[in-house]
Design a protein around this motif. Structure first.
Motif, PDB file in Angstrom:
ATOM      1  N   VAL A 106      13.398  -0.474  -3.581  1.00 30.31           N
ATOM      2  CA  VAL A 106      13.849  -1.839  -3.832  1.00 30.31           C
ATOM      3  C   VAL A 106      13.951  -2.046  -5.334  1.00 30.31           C
ATOM      4  N   ILE A 107      15.075  -2.603  -5.765  1.00 26.53           N
ATOM      5  CA  ILE A 107      15.264  -2.979  -7.163  1.00 26.53           C
ATOM      6  C   ILE A 107      15.407  -4.489  -7.227  1.00 26.53           C
ATOM      7  N   LEU A 108      14.586  -5.126  -8.045  1.00 28.31           N
ATOM      8  CA  LEU A 108      14.622  -6.575  -8.222  1.00 28.31           C
ATOM      9  C   LEU A 108      15.005  -6.886  -9.665  1.00 28.31           C
ATOM     10  N   ALA A 141       0.837  -1.203   0.000  1.00 32.20           N
ATOM     11  CA  ALA A 141       0.000   0.000   0.000  1.00 32.20           C
ATOM     12  C   ALA A 141       0.868   1.247   0.000  1.00 32.20           C
ATOM     13  N   GLY A 142       0.572   2.162  -0.903  1.00 32.43           N
ATOM     14  CA  GLY A 142       1.304   3.417  -0.993  1.00 32.43           C
ATOM     15  C   GLY A 142       2.587   3.354  -1.796  1.00 32.43           C
ATOM     16  N   ARG A 143       2.966   2.167  -2.285  1.00 32.66           N
ATOM     17  CA  ARG A 143       4.199   2.025  -3.051  1.00 32.66           C
ATOM     18  C   ARG A 143       3.917   2.223  -4.529  1.00 32.66           C
ATOM     19  N   VAL A 144       4.918   2.722  -5.246  1.00 33.18           N
ATOM     20  CA  VAL A 144       4.833   2.896  -6.697  1.00 33.18           C
ATOM     21  C   VAL A 144       5.867   1.974  -7.331  1.00 33.18           C
ATOM     22  N   ALA A 145       5.402   1.085  -8.195  1.00 35.67           N
ATOM     23  CA  ALA A 145       6.291   0.105  -8.822  1.00 35.67           C
ATOM     24  C   ALA A 145       6.336   0.310 -10.327  1.00 35.67           C
ATOM     25  N   LEU A 146       7.472  -0.006 -10.899  1.00 39.36           N
ATOM     26  CA  LEU A 146       7.662  -0.002 -12.350  1.00 39.36           C
ATOM     27  C   LEU A 146       8.146  -1.394 -12.727  1.00 39.36           C
ATOM     28  N   VAL A 147       7.417  -2.050 -13.639  1.00 41.55           N
ATOM     29  CA  VAL A 147       7.724  -3.423 -14.027  1.00 41.55           C
ATOM     30  C   VAL A 147       7.996  -3.476 -15.520  1.00 41.55           C
ATOM     31  N   VAL A 172       9.712   0.867  -6.190  1.00 46.03           N
ATOM     32  CA  VAL A 172      10.050  -0.519  -6.529  1.00 46.03           C
ATOM     33  C   VAL A 172      10.261  -0.607  -8.039  1.00 46.03           C
ATOM     34  N   LEU A 173      11.394  -1.163  -8.433  1.00 42.65           N
ATOM     35  CA  LEU A 173      11.662  -1.439  -9.843  1.00 42.65           C
ATOM     36  C   LEU A 173      11.860  -2.930 -10.011  1.00 42.65           C
ATOM     37  N   VAL A 174      11.148  -3.530 -10.958  1.00 45.18           N
ATOM     38  CA  VAL A 174      11.353  -4.932 -11.302  1.00 45.18           C
ATOM     39  C   VAL A 174      11.878  -4.991 -12.732  1.00 45.18           C
ATOM     40  N   ASN A 175      13.168  -5.271 -12.868  1.00 39.40           N
ATOM     41  CA  ASN A 175      13.803  -5.413 -14.178  1.00 39.40           C
ATOM     42  C   ASN A 175      13.568  -6.834 -14.669  1.00 39.40           C
TER      43      ASN A 175
END
Length: 249
Positions: free
Chosen positions: A133-135, A5-11, A83-86
């Motif tokens: 966090v970067i994954l 909740a409240g996080r912004v992620a880029l996938v 949050v970034l998911v590469n």
């Protein structure tokens, strides 16, 4: 309370396969998610399915300009990226001698240079968010070798090492960086593979994208004392060979 909740992620590569599963799980857990992919029709269909929690932005991970645009869109629509998911990646089959140099470079550009560009692009946004966090989605091919997959193996080992370097570089900004190493997962990339590739695994089946997505959720939400580390989702494939019928006395 939902875990993101409240996080912004880029996938990246978010339109199908593992990326699509990550988008769904993150959105269900309260994140606002920017889906990026070169597959526009599939990406927009996923946005329609997931509703207000997501937006789609067409982007090529090898383009520095596209990365800048994606971060700008995420910040405009949702706020700073945390949050970034590469995840975007490709595979090229062929022995060392058979593989065309241009094809080898293309695999490295997408699977290794792309995540590097992504980390550079999101780091300022994550500082604005107060950390992140970067994954990096590597592979069991980042832990062991495979015949006829030289380009893919090189890119995934490189991404594993890049993860560790980035974890050191970004730690002072409260940015954690970890790599995920899926084994055989049932996605469009593995559509041509039959079940025989999993016979020697302790868990003798293909994994699902959802199983990898749940690992990504754990790393993004709960693994707060982990950075620079590898997390394996492979049915035990990298543990070694099994002896299914040991000799009897």
């Amino acid at each position: 309370m939902r875990k993101l909740a409240g996080r912004v992620a880029l996938v990246t590569g978010g339109a199908r396969g593992i990326g699509k599963a990550v988008v769904r799980v993150f959105a269900e857990e309260g994140a606002s998610v920017l889906i990026t992919d070169v597959l526009e029709a599939e990406g927009r269909a996923l946005q329609e399915e997931t509703g207000a929690a997501t937006r789609f932005c067409g982007a090529d991970v090898t383009s520095e300009t596209d990365w800048a645009t994606a971060v700008t869109v995420a910040e405009r629509e949702f706020g700073p990226v945390s949050v970034l998911v590469n995840n975007a990646g490709v595979v090229e089959f062929g022995s060392i001698e058979e593989t065309d140099p241009a094809a080898f470079r293309r695999v490295l550009d997408i699977n290794l240079v792309g995540p590097w560009l992504g980390m550079r692009a999101v780091a300022p946004s994550m500082r604005s968010a107060g950390g992140g966090v970067i994954l990096n989605v590597s592979s069991t091919a980042g832990l062991m070798g495979y015949a006829s997959l030289g380009a893919y193996v090189a890119s995934k080992w490189g991404l594993r090492g890049l993860t560790k370097a980035a974890a050191l570089d970004l730690a002072a900004d409260d940015i954690r960086v970890c790599s995920i190493h899926p084994g055989p997962i049932r996605t469009p990339m593995t559509a041509g593979m039959d079940d025989s590739v999993t016979i020697s695994q302790p868990i003798a089946r293909f994994g699902t994208p959802q199983e990898v997505a749940r690992m990504a959720l754990f790393l993004a939400a709960d693994a707060t004392y982990s950075t620079g580390s590898e997390f394996v989702v492979d049915g035990g494939a990298t543990t070694g060979s099994m002896v299914l019928n040991p000799p009897q006395d």
